[in-house]
Scaffold this active site. Structure first.
Site, PDB file in Angstrom:
ATOM      1  N   ARG A 131       0.929  -1.369  -0.071  1.00  0.00           N
ATOM      2  CA  ARG A 131       0.057   0.089  -0.127  1.00  0.00           C
ATOM      3  C   ARG A 131       1.050   1.256   0.056  1.00  0.00           C
ATOM      4  O   ARG A 131       1.643   1.405   0.672  1.00  0.00           O
ATOM      5  CB  ARG A 131      -0.708  -0.158   1.435  1.00  0.00           C
ATOM      6  CG  ARG A 131      -1.948  -0.652   1.089  1.00  0.00           C
ATOM      7  CD  ARG A 131      -3.044  -0.313   2.547  1.00  0.00           C
ATOM      8  NE  ARG A 131      -2.403   0.250   3.775  1.00  0.00           N
ATOM      9  CZ  ARG A 131      -3.138   0.634   4.744  1.00  0.00           C
ATOM     10  NH1 ARG A 131      -4.413   0.751   4.670  1.00  0.00           N
ATOM     11  NH2 ARG A 131      -2.777   1.150   5.638  1.00  0.00           N
ATOM     12  N   ASP A 135       0.814  -2.538  12.530  1.00  0.00           N
ATOM     13  CA  ASP A 135       1.095  -2.946  11.243  1.00  0.00           C
ATOM     14  C   ASP A 135       1.563  -4.205  11.298  1.00  0.00           C
ATOM     15  O   ASP A 135       2.614  -4.782  11.859  1.00  0.00           O
ATOM     16  CB  ASP A 135       2.234  -1.902  10.738  1.00  0.00           C
ATOM     17  CG  ASP A 135       2.623  -2.367   9.309  1.00  0.00           C
ATOM     18  OD1 ASP A 135       2.852  -1.392   8.648  1.00  0.00           O
ATOM     19  OD2 ASP A 135       2.992  -3.639   9.047  1.00  0.00           O
TER      20      ASP A 135
HETATM   21  C1  PRP Z   1      -1.117  -4.430   4.853  1.00  0.00           C
HETATM   22  C2  PRP Z   1      -1.950  -5.606   5.113  1.00  0.00           C
HETATM   23  C3  PRP Z   1      -2.900  -5.845   3.976  1.00  0.00           C
HETATM   24  C4  PRP Z   1      -3.123  -4.133   3.516  1.00  0.00           C
HETATM   25  C5  PRP Z   1      -4.630  -3.705   4.033  1.00  0.00           C
HETATM   26  O1  PRP Z   1      -0.212  -4.726   4.047  1.00  0.00           O
HETATM   27  O2  PRP Z   1      -1.348  -6.940   5.211  1.00  0.00           O
HETATM   28  O3  PRP Z   1      -2.145  -6.286   2.592  1.00  0.00           O
HETATM   29  O4  PRP Z   1      -2.287  -3.332   4.357  1.00  0.00           O
HETATM   30  O5  PRP Z   1      -4.866  -2.539   3.707  1.00  0.00           O
HETATM   31  P1  PRP Z   1      -5.822  -2.318   2.791  1.00  0.00           P
HETATM   32  O6  PRP Z   1      -6.985  -3.142   2.815  1.00  0.00           O
HETATM   33  O7  PRP Z   1      -5.911  -0.766   2.931  1.00  0.00           O
HETATM   34  O8  PRP Z   1      -5.195  -2.287   1.379  1.00  0.00           O
HETATM   35  P2  PRP Z   1       1.054  -3.600   3.495  1.00  0.00           P
HETATM   36  O9  PRP Z   1       0.782  -2.894   2.386  1.00  0.00           O
HETATM   37  O10 PRP Z   1       1.515  -2.697   5.002  1.00  0.00           O
HETATM   38  O11 PRP Z   1       2.405  -4.292   3.027  1.00  0.00           O
HETATM   39  P3  PRP Z   1       3.247  -5.478   4.275  1.00  0.00           P
HETATM   40  O12 PRP Z   1       2.233  -6.899   4.385  1.00  0.00           O
HETATM   41  O13 PRP Z   1       4.317  -5.789   3.303  1.00  0.00           O
HETATM   42  O14 PRP Z   1       3.663  -4.820   5.517  1.00  0.00           O
HETATM   43  N1  URA Z   2      -2.388  -2.835   7.471  1.00  0.00           N
HETATM   44  C1  URA Z   2      -1.884  -3.087   8.626  1.00  0.00           C
HETATM   45  O1  URA Z   2      -1.042  -3.908   8.826  1.00  0.00           O
HETATM   46  N2  URA Z   2      -2.582  -2.593   9.804  1.00  0.00           N
HETATM   47  C2  URA Z   2      -3.510  -1.871   9.420  1.00  0.00           C
HETATM   48  O2  URA Z   2      -4.078  -1.716  10.511  1.00  0.00           O
HETATM   49  C3  URA Z   2      -4.045  -1.512   8.017  1.00  0.00           C
HETATM   50  C4  URA Z   2      -3.419  -2.062   7.143  1.00  0.00           C
END
Ligand code: PRP
Ligand code: URA
Length: 212
Positions: A107, A203
């Site tokens: 994201r 996160d």
């Molecule tokens: C997080 C999570 C989802 C996403 C959710 O991933 O694991 O994939 O955010 O958010 P959304 O519903 O608003 O799209 P992130 O992009 O932080 O990546 P990561 O898993 O690599 O930390």
């Molecule tokens: N991704 C995460 O890991 N945590 C949140 O709360 C939203 C998006």
């Protein structure tokens, strides 16, 4: 929140107990990872209730009987990288032969728009039941895009499993993909201005892998 026929929110006391520890900012990386796996295993039991079974003949020490099994090679797991990886062992504990595909999405922290950066899926995935897994369903952007990516590659039977969801994420996925059952452990209150789920757990990727 509007009610959706394809959304299933678990209300299991054991899941509630484990999620309360998961949310706690003092829970360390090892325990966090173990809890994600355990919760996923419980969710897998529930979300596999309608999985297809085929009859097989089994010889017990006493006689031959017709029993039922999940067909060989009929299930695939697709974690959304990175945080979805934390759920893979939880599904494998129940269903160890499931093949694993990977979709990489991140994201953009400013726009909250998801971007696909990787996709590698098992051969024949179009004929399997696919469990798309990601612990967090926030705006729903990542899950919607991952579902589009799977459908574009021919997947017809997909289930989405997320541990914590915001109403916005559920509405987005249920509206864009009404054919996809969505299994969620807990429905949270909403999102903050940075797109983080409230009360949430922070996160998920960082807490699983200790990156912050
Ligand atoms: C997080 C999570 C989802 C996403 C959710 O991933 O694991 O994939 O955010 O958010 P959304 O519903 O608003 O799209 P992130 O992009 O932080 O990546 P990561 O898993 O690599 O930390
Ligand atoms: N991704 C995460 O890991 N945590 C949140 O709360 C939203 C998006």
């Amino acid at each position: 929140m509007k009610q959706f026929k394809n959304v299933f929110i678990f209300d299991h006391p054991l899941i509630k107990h484990k999620i309360s520890i998961l949310r706690d900012k003092n829970t360390g990386m090892k325990e966090f990872r173990e809890l994600v796996e355990e919760i996923t295993t419980i969710m897998t039991y529930e979300s596999m209730r309608d999985v297809e079974l085929v009859p097989v003949q089994v010889e017990t020490p006493l006689e031959t009987t017709t029993q039922y099994r999940v067909p060989e090679d009929s299930i695939a797991i697709v974690p959304i990288l990175r945080a979805g990886l934390g759920m893979v062992n939880g599904v494998h504990r129940v269903f160890p032969t499931a093949k694993v595909g990977h979709i990489g999405m991140y994201r953009d922290e400013d726009t909250l728009e998801p971007h696909e950066y990787y996709c590698k899926l098992p051969e024949g995935i179009e004929n399997k039941t696919v469990f798309l897994i990601d612990p967090m369903l926030a705006t729903g952007g990542s899950a919607c895009d991952a579902l589009d990516a799977l459908k574009k590659r021919g997947c017809k039977k997909i289930k989405l499993m997320s541990i914590i969801a915001a109403p916005q994420g559920i509405e987005a996925v249920a509206t864009a993909h009404p054919d996809v059952p969505v299994y969620v452990s807990t429905l949270d209150r909403g999102l903050n201005e940075h797109g983080y789920i409230l009360p949430g757990l922070g996160d998920a990727g960082d807490r699983l892998y200790g990156t912050k």
